[in-house]
Design a protein around this motif. Structure first.
Motif, mmCIF file in Angstrom:
data_model
loop_
_atom_site.group_PDB
_atom_site.id
_atom_site.type_symbol
_atom_site.label_atom_id
_atom_site.label_comp_id
_atom_site.label_asym_id
_atom_site.label_seq_id
_atom_site.Cartn_x
_atom_site.Cartn_y
_atom_site.Cartn_z
ATOM 1 N N ASP A 1 0.830 -1.192 0.000
ATOM 2 C CA ASP A 1 0.000 0.000 0.000
ATOM 3 C C ASP A 1 0.872 1.252 0.000
ATOM 4 O O ASP A 1 1.877 1.339 0.719
ATOM 5 C CB ASP A 1 -0.920 0.012 1.219
ATOM 6 C CG ASP A 1 -1.878 1.188 1.185
ATOM 7 O OD1 ASP A 1 -2.837 1.145 0.413
ATOM 8 O OD2 ASP A 1 -1.633 2.162 1.925
ATOM 9 N N VAL A 2 0.485 2.224 -0.802
ATOM 10 C CA VAL A 2 1.290 3.427 -0.981
ATOM 11 C C VAL A 2 1.494 4.178 0.336
ATOM 12 O O VAL A 2 2.533 4.812 0.550
ATOM 13 C CB VAL A 2 0.645 4.337 -2.065
ATOM 14 C CG1 VAL A 2 -0.651 4.948 -1.567
ATOM 15 C CG2 VAL A 2 1.604 5.404 -2.536
ATOM 16 N N LYS A 3 0.534 4.081 1.264
ATOM 17 C CA LYS A 3 0.684 4.746 2.565
ATOM 18 C C LYS A 3 1.857 4.146 3.338
ATOM 19 O O LYS A 3 2.658 4.869 3.942
ATOM 20 C CB LYS A 3 -0.604 4.603 3.389
ATOM 21 C CG LYS A 3 -1.806 5.317 2.798
ATOM 22 C CD LYS A 3 -3.043 5.059 3.652
ATOM 23 C CE LYS A 3 -4.296 5.648 3.002
ATOM 24 N NZ LYS A 3 -5.509 5.315 3.774
ATOM 25 N N SER A 4 1.971 2.824 3.318
ATOM 26 C CA SER A 4 3.058 2.146 4.027
ATOM 27 C C SER A 4 4.398 2.430 3.373
ATOM 28 O O SER A 4 5.416 2.619 4.054
ATOM 29 C CB SER A 4 2.802 0.632 4.057
ATOM 30 O OG SER A 4 1.583 0.343 4.700
ATOM 31 N N GLY B 1 9.596 -0.650 -8.427
ATOM 32 C CA GLY B 1 8.517 -1.595 -8.184
ATOM 33 C C GLY B 1 7.185 -0.997 -8.566
ATOM 34 O O GLY B 1 7.099 -0.173 -9.486
ATOM 35 N N GLU B 2 6.152 -1.345 -7.810
ATOM 36 C CA GLU B 2 4.813 -0.875 -8.155
ATOM 37 C C GLU B 2 3.903 -0.911 -6.924
ATOM 38 O O GLU B 2 3.164 -1.875 -6.719
ATOM 39 C CB GLU B 2 4.242 -1.763 -9.270
ATOM 40 C CG GLU B 2 3.192 -1.076 -10.114
ATOM 41 C CD GLU B 2 2.896 -1.858 -11.393
ATOM 42 O OE1 GLU B 2 3.475 -1.493 -12.430
ATOM 43 O OE2 GLU B 2 2.105 -2.803 -11.350
ATOM 44 N N PRO B 3 3.944 0.123 -6.090
ATOM 45 C CA PRO B 3 3.008 0.200 -4.962
ATOM 46 C C PRO B 3 1.560 0.305 -5.459
ATOM 47 O O PRO B 3 1.315 0.599 -6.630
ATOM 48 C CB PRO B 3 3.426 1.483 -4.240
ATOM 49 C CG PRO B 3 4.796 1.779 -4.724
ATOM 50 C CD PRO B 3 4.860 1.261 -6.126
ATOM 51 N N THR B 4 0.627 0.074 -4.560
ATOM 52 C CA THR B 4 -0.794 0.141 -4.928
ATOM 53 C C THR B 4 -1.487 1.257 -4.152
ATOM 54 O O THR B 4 -1.094 1.591 -3.031
ATOM 55 C CB THR B 4 -1.505 -1.190 -4.634
ATOM 56 O OG1 THR B 4 -1.265 -1.548 -3.258
ATOM 57 C CG2 THR B 4 -0.976 -2.293 -5.524
ATOM 58 N N ALA C 1 4.606 10.406 -4.056
ATOM 59 C CA ALA C 1 5.408 11.609 -3.818
ATOM 60 C C ALA C 1 4.712 12.552 -2.848
ATOM 61 O O ALA C 1 5.337 13.097 -1.925
ATOM 62 C CB ALA C 1 5.691 12.318 -5.146
ATOM 63 N N LEU C 2 3.417 12.738 -3.018
ATOM 64 C CA LEU C 2 2.680 13.655 -2.136
ATOM 65 C C LEU C 2 2.617 13.102 -0.717
ATOM 66 O O LEU C 2 2.737 13.857 0.255
ATOM 67 C CB LEU C 2 1.265 13.897 -2.685
ATOM 68 C CG LEU C 2 0.428 14.963 -1.969
ATOM 69 C CD1 LEU C 2 1.179 16.284 -1.861
ATOM 70 C CD2 LEU C 2 -0.908 15.152 -2.681
ATOM 71 N N ARG C 3 2.470 11.802 -0.593
ATOM 72 C CA ARG C 3 2.443 11.198 0.756
ATOM 73 C C ARG C 3 3.814 11.294 1.429
ATOM 74 O O ARG C 3 3.907 11.473 2.645
ATOM 75 C CB ARG C 3 1.955 9.754 0.683
ATOM 76 C CG ARG C 3 0.469 9.650 0.405
ATOM 77 C CD ARG C 3 -0.102 8.261 0.626
ATOM 78 N NE ARG C 3 -1.537 8.260 0.371
ATOM 79 C CZ ARG C 3 -2.458 8.656 1.235
ATOM 80 N NH1 ARG C 3 -2.100 9.078 2.446
ATOM 81 N NH2 ARG C 3 -3.741 8.630 0.921
ATOM 82 N N VAL C 4 4.884 11.165 0.660
ATOM 83 C CA VAL C 4 6.223 11.341 1.226
ATOM 84 C C VAL C 4 6.399 12.795 1.685
ATOM 85 O O VAL C 4 6.957 13.059 2.760
ATOM 86 C CB VAL C 4 7.312 10.945 0.209
ATOM 87 C CG1 VAL C 4 8.699 11.365 0.707
ATOM 88 C CG2 VAL C 4 7.283 9.437 -0.036
ATOM 89 N N ALA C 5 5.885 13.738 0.903
ATOM 90 C CA ALA C 5 5.934 15.153 1.316
ATOM 91 C C ALA C 5 5.192 15.357 2.628
ATOM 92 O O ALA C 5 5.648 16.108 3.503
ATOM 93 C CB ALA C 5 5.329 16.033 0.224
ATOM 94 N N ALA C 6 4.039 14.672 2.769
ATOM 95 C CA ALA C 6 3.262 14.778 4.010
ATOM 96 C C ALA C 6 4.019 14.174 5.188
ATOM 97 O O ALA C 6 3.915 14.646 6.329
ATOM 98 C CB ALA C 6 1.912 14.077 3.831
ATOM 99 N N GLU C 7 4.792 13.121 4.939
ATOM 100 C CA GLU C 7 5.597 12.495 5.993
ATOM 101 C C GLU C 7 6.748 13.404 6.425
ATOM 102 O O GLU C 7 7.079 13.483 7.608
ATOM 103 C CB GLU C 7 6.169 11.160 5.493
ATOM 104 C CG GLU C 7 5.143 10.061 5.277
ATOM 105 C CD GLU C 7 4.667 9.436 6.572
ATOM 106 O OE1 GLU C 7 5.407 9.493 7.580
ATOM 107 O OE2 GLU C 7 3.543 8.891 6.587
ATOM 108 N N LEU C 8 7.347 14.078 5.445
ATOM 109 C CA LEU C 8 8.550 14.865 5.735
ATOM 110 C C LEU C 8 8.250 16.275 6.234
ATOM 111 O O LEU C 8 9.059 16.858 6.954
ATOM 112 C CB LEU C 8 9.419 14.969 4.472
ATOM 113 C CG LEU C 8 10.049 13.669 3.970
ATOM 114 C CD1 LEU C 8 10.805 13.925 2.678
ATOM 115 C CD2 LEU C 8 10.979 13.078 5.023
ATOM 116 N N GLY C 9 7.095 16.830 5.846
ATOM 117 C CA GLY C 9 6.772 18.211 6.201
ATOM 118 C C GLY C 9 6.859 18.506 7.687
ATOM 119 O O GLY C 9 7.632 19.385 8.120
ATOM 120 N N PRO C 10 6.086 17.777 8.516
ATOM 121 C CA PRO C 10 6.100 18.073 9.954
ATOM 122 C C PRO C 10 7.393 17.625 10.637
ATOM 123 O O PRO C 10 7.762 18.151 11.675
ATOM 124 C CB PRO C 10 4.917 17.264 10.501
ATOM 125 C CG PRO C 10 4.185 16.722 9.307
ATOM 126 C CD PRO C 10 5.138 16.727 8.176
#
Length: 521
Positions: free
Chosen positions: A340-343, A404-407, A423-432
């Motif tokens: 999963d892309v979140k993980s 690879g290929e996340p879902t 990419a956007l989820r990684v930005a959300a992880e790194l922002g705070p």
């Protein structure tokens, strides 16, 4: 059994239309903007797995003797070479093959996605188009990557060509991702509609891709080694561009040149598991019963030579070489990034913070969490320990590579693709929680086919500052993620500056992910 090769030859650089100016080796990591380096690295990585360069690396022809060399095997050509192909990258592969083989090629048939010739022409990639008066017949079909009447006609034309070959002939088979939908040939009396209905029912009840492929092969004239069997006694050479994690030749396009290891009992077990055996159409029961009573048993593919000419691992090998030329210590983390892309985003966020801490010479308090997150992803080839050791030793710019290929589990009705979402989820992880110390960080995720979901972009790149930059423009990252609307987000942010645009590349070896860390000063 057919021989399958997975070789990573010395790569020749074959760039796409330049996104940036300047030679990558001319300026080191300290002297070029990080975003410029990231985009250049993506361009050159995709360039290494374009159809033309891959075909030229795999095939060589001695014009004087007529000997065709395919990796370590040699074949004598004497007006006995035929070609078939199916998949999203096959048009460019066929164009390169015909250019290489010239008059030795007697006839060919390929099945490619609807509209691909017009799209390739529009993108200016003339080298991926067959020349006028080509000996290769082109069928377009499988609109929206679904088998249809057009792709069925193509499959039957491919079967007809294969069945007409003799022991003196050589059949060159070109295979790439999307090939399964472009080669539908149900065993009569099963119809295309019946086969599609059954696979849809299985998918809706939670069947795995392996289970779906087992059923598809059992009901197909050409999948699961059926094409190789149709071509017997001709020699068969398959050149395969892999879009599947691990490059299993029996899975790519449902293995038309690889004998199936499954039998009727396996099919019945799957159908029972999902409560569909009693509801099977009479035609499906007939085909399964016929196969069960076949006195010859399952066929083999000893006359086949399967060669993987392009893969995600090959693309990452080129990315590593190019990153090192830019002055980075480069490490390939994994060519099997999935889940999963979140993980996956949580893993990359933790990795950036831990690696950044090592580079900055401060305590990496989240290393245990990183190990736990990595274990949860269950990646068979993950080189995490080696990567962290390399970071500690480097003391300077580092580039961590994966593919690879996340879902993506769709919850909203926005526009995007798995690369832009990641990419956007990684930005959300790194922002705070950005990496500590004076370290610049950039993460890029891009699809090697140049099309991320239903968008014109290949992917996107982000830095820890993206969330705050977006907020300054009135864009809330969490709101866009909740709608799966990553493309709209990146399109609005700084005029789309974070999007990757390559146009249609004509290839597909899944996605690549780059994590850059560069000490400031």
């Amino acid at each position: 059994m057919a021989v399958a090769l997975q070789a990573l030859p010395r790569l020749a650089r074959a760039p796409l239309r330049p996104l940036l100016r300047g030679r990558p080796g001319a300026r080191l990591a300290s002297g070029m903007a990080l975003a410029e380096q990231a985009r250049m690295l993506f361009e050159n990585t995709v360039g290494a797995v374009l159809p033309g360069p891959m075909m030229h690396r795999a095939l060589s022809l001695d014009p004087s003797s007529g000997h065709l060399k395919v990796r370590d095997r040699s074949f004598q050509l004497r007006q006995n070479l035929y070609l078939v192909g199916f998949g999203k990258a096959v048009l460019g592969m066929a164009a390169a093959a015909e250019e290489l083989l010239g008059q030795h090629l007697v006839q060919g048939v390929i099945s490619v996605p609807k509209g691909i010739r017009a799209a390739v022409e529009c993108s200016g990639k003339q080298e991926m188009l067959l020349k006028p008066h080509s000996r290769v017949q082109v069928f377009e079909g499988a609109e929206d990557n679904l088998p249809d009447r057009d792709s069925l006609r193509a499959a039957l034309a491919i079967r007809q060509l294969a069945e007409g070959l003799t022991a003196d002939d050589l059949l060159l088979v070109l295979i790439s991702g999307g090939g399964s939908a472009l080669l539908p040939a149900p065993i009569p009396p099963v119809t295309l509609e019946e086969k599609q209905t059954l696979t849809k029912l299985l998918a809706a009840r939670g069947a795995t891709i392996q289970e779906l492929n087992t059923i598809r092969k059992a009901l197909s004239q050409l999948k699961g080694g059926g094409l190789a069997q149709a071509a017997y006694p001709a020699q068969v050479v398959s050149l395969i561009l892999s879009d599947v994690i691990g490059d299993p030749v029996e899975v790519i396009a449902s293995g038309p040149t690889v004998a199936s290891v499954h039998n009727v009992q396996d099919c019945l077990h799957i159908l029972n598991r999902y409560g569909l055996r009693a509801a099977l159409p009479r035609s499906v029961k007939t085909v399964l019963a016929r196969a069960d009573s076949d006195p010859h048993g399952p066929h083999t593919c000893g006359h086949v030579h399967n060669v993987i000419i392009g893969s995600n691992a090959l693309a990452l090998a080129e990315a590593r070489r190019q990153a090192e030329a830019l002055g980075y210590r480069a490490v390939v983390l994994s060519a099997a990034m999935q889940g999963d892309v979140k993980s996956v985003a949580a893993f990359y966020g933790l990795l950036a913070r831990v690696a950044g801490a090592h580079l900055a010479g401060v305590s990496a308090g989240e290393e245990k969490q990183l190990q736990e997150q990595a274990a949860a992803l269950q990646l068979p080839d993950l080189q995490l320990e080696e990567a962290l050791e390399a970071v500690k030793e480097a003391g300077g710019p580092i580039c961590l590579l994966a593919g690879g290929e996340p879902t993506v589990q769709l919850q909203g009705s926005g526009k995007g693709g798995r690369n832009q979402e990641l990419a956007l989820r990684v930005a959300a992880e790194l922002g705070p929680r950005p990496p500590p110390g004076a370290v610049d960080v950039l993460f890029l995720s891009g699809g090697t086919d140049g099309r991320d979901g239903p968008t014109e972009a290949a992917g996107a790149w982000v830095t820890p500052e993206v969330a705050s930059q977006a907020a300054a423009e009135g864009l809330d990252v969490a709101t866009f993620l909740a709608r799966n609307d990553s493309h709209t987000f990146f399109h609005r942010l700084q005029g789309g500056a974070h999007l990757l645009y390559t146009g249609l590349t004509g290839t597909n070896v899944m996605d690549v992910h780059f994590l850059f860390l560069r000490p400031r000063g």
